[in-house]
Scaffold this motif. Structure first.
Motif, PDB file in Angstrom:
ATOM      1  N   PHE A 175       0.799  -1.228   0.000  1.00  0.00           N
ATOM      2  CA  PHE A 175       0.000   0.000   0.000  1.00  0.00           C
ATOM      3  C   PHE A 175       0.834   1.282   0.000  1.00  0.00           C
ATOM      4  CE2 PHE A 175      -2.582  -3.289   2.133  1.00  0.00           C
ATOM      5  CZ  PHE A 175      -3.565  -3.426   1.164  1.00  0.00           C
ATOM      6  N   CYS A 176       2.068   1.232  -0.473  1.00  0.00           N
ATOM      7  CA  CYS A 176       2.906   2.439  -0.533  1.00  0.00           C
ATOM      8  C   CYS A 176       2.541   3.351  -1.697  1.00  0.00           C
ATOM      9  CB  CYS A 176       4.385   2.070  -0.650  1.00  0.00           C
ATOM     10  SG  CYS A 176       5.094   1.498   0.882  1.00  0.00           S
ATOM     11  N   GLY A 177       1.912   2.840  -2.732  1.00  0.00           N
ATOM     12  CA  GLY A 177       1.569   3.638  -3.901  1.00  0.00           C
ATOM     13  C   GLY A 177       0.355   4.521  -3.661  1.00  0.00           C
ATOM     14  N   THR A 178       0.118   5.434  -4.604  1.00  0.00           N
ATOM     15  CA  THR A 178      -1.034   6.323  -4.495  1.00  0.00           C
ATOM     16  C   THR A 178      -1.531   6.729  -5.873  1.00  0.00           C
ATOM     17  OG1 THR A 178      -1.901   8.336  -3.472  1.00  0.00           O
ATOM     18  CG2 THR A 178       0.299   8.476  -4.396  1.00  0.00           C
ATOM     19  N   ALA A 179      -2.810   7.063  -5.931  1.00  0.00           N
ATOM     20  CA  ALA A 179      -3.402   7.639  -7.143  1.00  0.00           C
ATOM     21  C   ALA A 179      -3.626   9.133  -6.924  1.00  0.00           C
ATOM     22  CB  ALA A 179      -4.714   6.940  -7.479  1.00  0.00           C
ATOM     23  N   ASN A 180      -3.204   9.640  -5.773  1.00  0.00           N
ATOM     24  CA  ASN A 180      -3.379  11.058  -5.449  1.00  0.00           C
ATOM     25  C   ASN A 180      -2.484  11.937  -6.307  1.00  0.00           C
ATOM     26  OD1 ASN A 180      -5.175  10.452  -3.390  1.00  0.00           O
ATOM     27  ND2 ASN A 180      -3.598  10.422  -1.824  1.00  0.00           N
ATOM     28  N   ASP A 181      -2.780  13.230  -6.331  1.00  0.00           N
ATOM     29  CA  ASP A 181      -1.918  14.206  -6.978  1.00  0.00           C
ATOM     30  C   ASP A 181      -0.760  14.535  -6.045  1.00  0.00           C
ATOM     31  OD1 ASP A 181      -3.504  14.411  -9.276  1.00  0.00           O
ATOM     32  OD2 ASP A 181      -4.769  15.942  -8.351  1.00  0.00           O
ATOM     33  N   VAL A 182       0.435  14.626  -6.608  1.00  0.00           N
ATOM     34  CA  VAL A 182       1.642  14.947  -5.844  1.00  0.00           C
ATOM     35  C   VAL A 182       2.235  16.230  -6.435  1.00  0.00           C
ATOM     36  CG1 VAL A 182       3.952  14.166  -5.185  1.00  0.00           C
ATOM     37  CG2 VAL A 182       2.073  12.523  -5.321  1.00  0.00           C
ATOM     38  N   TYR A 183       2.603  17.160  -5.561  1.00  0.00           N
ATOM     39  CA  TYR A 183       3.160  18.453  -5.976  1.00  0.00           C
ATOM     40  C   TYR A 183       4.555  18.604  -5.387  1.00  0.00           C
ATOM     41  CZ  TYR A 183      -1.570  19.717  -7.332  1.00  0.00           C
ATOM     42  OH  TYR A 183      -2.794  19.749  -7.941  1.00  0.00           O
TER      43      TYR A 183
ATOM     44  N   THR B 162      -2.321  15.385  -2.365  1.00  0.00           N
ATOM     45  CA  THR B 162      -3.756  15.595  -2.185  1.00  0.00           C
ATOM     46  C   THR B 162      -4.431  14.239  -2.061  1.00  0.00           C
ATOM     47  OG1 THR B 162      -4.212  15.532  -4.542  1.00  0.00           O
ATOM     48  CG2 THR B 162      -3.677  17.689  -3.593  1.00  0.00           C
ATOM     49  N   GLY B 163      -5.671  14.219  -1.670  1.00  0.00           N
ATOM     50  CA  GLY B 163      -6.424  12.959  -1.602  1.00  0.00           C
ATOM     51  C   GLY B 163      -6.331  12.304  -0.238  1.00  0.00           C
ATOM     52  N   ARG B 164      -7.046  11.197  -0.093  1.00  0.00           N
ATOM     53  CA  ARG B 164      -7.184  10.578   1.229  1.00  0.00           C
ATOM     54  C   ARG B 164      -6.248   9.402   1.481  1.00  0.00           C
ATOM     55  NH1 ARG B 164     -11.254  11.636   4.548  1.00  0.00           N
ATOM     56  NH2 ARG B 164     -11.187   9.491   5.246  1.00  0.00           N
ATOM     57  N   ASP B 165      -5.765   8.732   0.436  1.00  0.00           N
ATOM     58  CA  ASP B 165      -4.915   7.575   0.736  1.00  0.00           C
ATOM     59  C   ASP B 165      -3.481   8.010   1.037  1.00  0.00           C
ATOM     60  OD1 ASP B 165      -4.480   8.210  -1.938  1.00  0.00           O
ATOM     61  OD2 ASP B 165      -4.012   6.169  -2.510  1.00  0.00           O
ATOM     62  N   LYS B 166      -2.726   7.115   1.648  1.00  0.00           N
ATOM     63  CA  LYS B 166      -1.349   7.419   2.030  1.00  0.00           C
ATOM     64  C   LYS B 166      -0.403   7.041   0.898  1.00  0.00           C
ATOM     65  CE  LYS B 166      -1.149   4.820   5.661  1.00  0.00           C
ATOM     66  NZ  LYS B 166      -0.706   4.187   6.886  1.00  0.00           N
ATOM     67  N   TRP B 167       0.784   7.645   0.933  1.00  0.00           N
ATOM     68  CA  TRP B 167       1.825   7.357  -0.057  1.00  0.00           C
ATOM     69  C   TRP B 167       3.170   7.469   0.638  1.00  0.00           C
ATOM     70  CZ3 TRP B 167       4.970  11.378  -2.593  1.00  0.00           C
ATOM     71  CH2 TRP B 167       5.813  10.857  -3.587  1.00  0.00           C
ATOM     72  N   LYS B 168       4.093   6.595   0.261  1.00  0.00           N
ATOM     73  CA  LYS B 168       5.422   6.637   0.849  1.00  0.00           C
ATOM     74  C   LYS B 168       6.458   6.496  -0.259  1.00  0.00           C
ATOM     75  CE  LYS B 168       8.302   4.073   3.971  1.00  0.00           C
ATOM     76  NZ  LYS B 168       8.410   2.724   4.437  1.00  0.00           N
ATOM     77  N   PHE B 169       7.448   7.365  -0.233  1.00  0.00           N
ATOM     78  CA  PHE B 169       8.510   7.320  -1.237  1.00  0.00           C
ATOM     79  C   PHE B 169       9.843   7.062  -0.549  1.00  0.00           C
ATOM     80  CE2 PHE B 169       8.374  11.644   0.234  1.00  0.00           C
ATOM     81  CZ  PHE B 169       9.687  12.045   0.269  1.00  0.00           C
ATOM     82  N   ASP B 170      10.809   6.545  -1.314  1.00  0.00           N
ATOM     83  CA  ASP B 170      12.153   6.302  -0.792  1.00  0.00           C
ATOM     84  C   ASP B 170      13.063   7.509  -1.003  1.00  0.00           C
ATOM     85  OD1 ASP B 170      11.561   3.741   0.079  1.00  0.00           O
ATOM     86  OD2 ASP B 170      12.247   2.791  -1.770  1.00  0.00           O
ATOM     87  N   TYR B 171      13.008   8.073  -2.221  1.00  0.00           N
ATOM     88  CA  TYR B 171      13.861   9.232  -2.508  1.00  0.00           C
ATOM     89  C   TYR B 171      13.320  10.026  -3.690  1.00  0.00           C
ATOM     90  CZ  TYR B 171      15.760   6.297  -6.248  1.00  0.00           C
ATOM     91  OH  TYR B 171      15.890   5.484  -7.353  1.00  0.00           O
TER      92      TYR B 171
END
Length: 135
Positions: free
Chosen positions: A30-38, A89-98
């Motif tokens: 569940f590290c991925g996301t469909a949210n917008d990232v800025y 943005t959005g409700r789900d979580k997202w995690k990145f490494d770098y």
């Protein structure tokens, strides 16, 4: 008048600096996301040197374990990139490494690691404080 406008736009296009941004989404459940990232670039003096720009290639970005590539354009060359600010943005979580940023002018890479293992979300129950979003 149209010739002047065309020449002005052509001059503007030739002065834009490209920043190649690579973001590696973490490889965990569940590290991925469909949210917008800025992303916003922060210069040597700690001030924002770009406005928040969406990272989007009109494909399925930010999938688990994937690396996504983007080109951001700016009118100014950032001689020293101190840090970046990432907003989701959005409700789900997202995690990145770098996140890696390369400028066209000097071809130097700036790499920003998610050392604190921050999960990002705009949902108040899931996100970290805004101050923690600086990487």
């Amino acid at each position: 008048m149209f010739l002047f406008l065309f020449l002005s736009l052509q001059t503007l296009a030739s002065t834009l600096v490209n920043y190649h941004v690579a973001i590696k989404t973490s490889d965990c459940w569940f590290c991925g996301t469909a949210n917008d990232v800025y992303i916003t670039f922060i210069g040597r003096d700690g001030k924002e040197v770009s406005s928040p720009e969406p990272l989007d290639t009109f494909s399925n970005n930010f999938q688990v374990g994937g690396t996504d590539w983007f080109i951001q354009r700016s009118l100014a060359h950032i001689w020293y990139l101190k840090c970046i600010k990432i907003v989701v943005t959005g409700r789900d979580k997202w995690k990145f490494d770098y996140v890696t940023v390369r400028q066209d002018v000097d071809m130097e890479d700036s790499k920003f690691l998610n050392r604190r293992d921050i999960w990002m979300s705009s949902d108040a129950e899931r996100k970290t404080r805004a101050e923690d979003m600086f990487v």
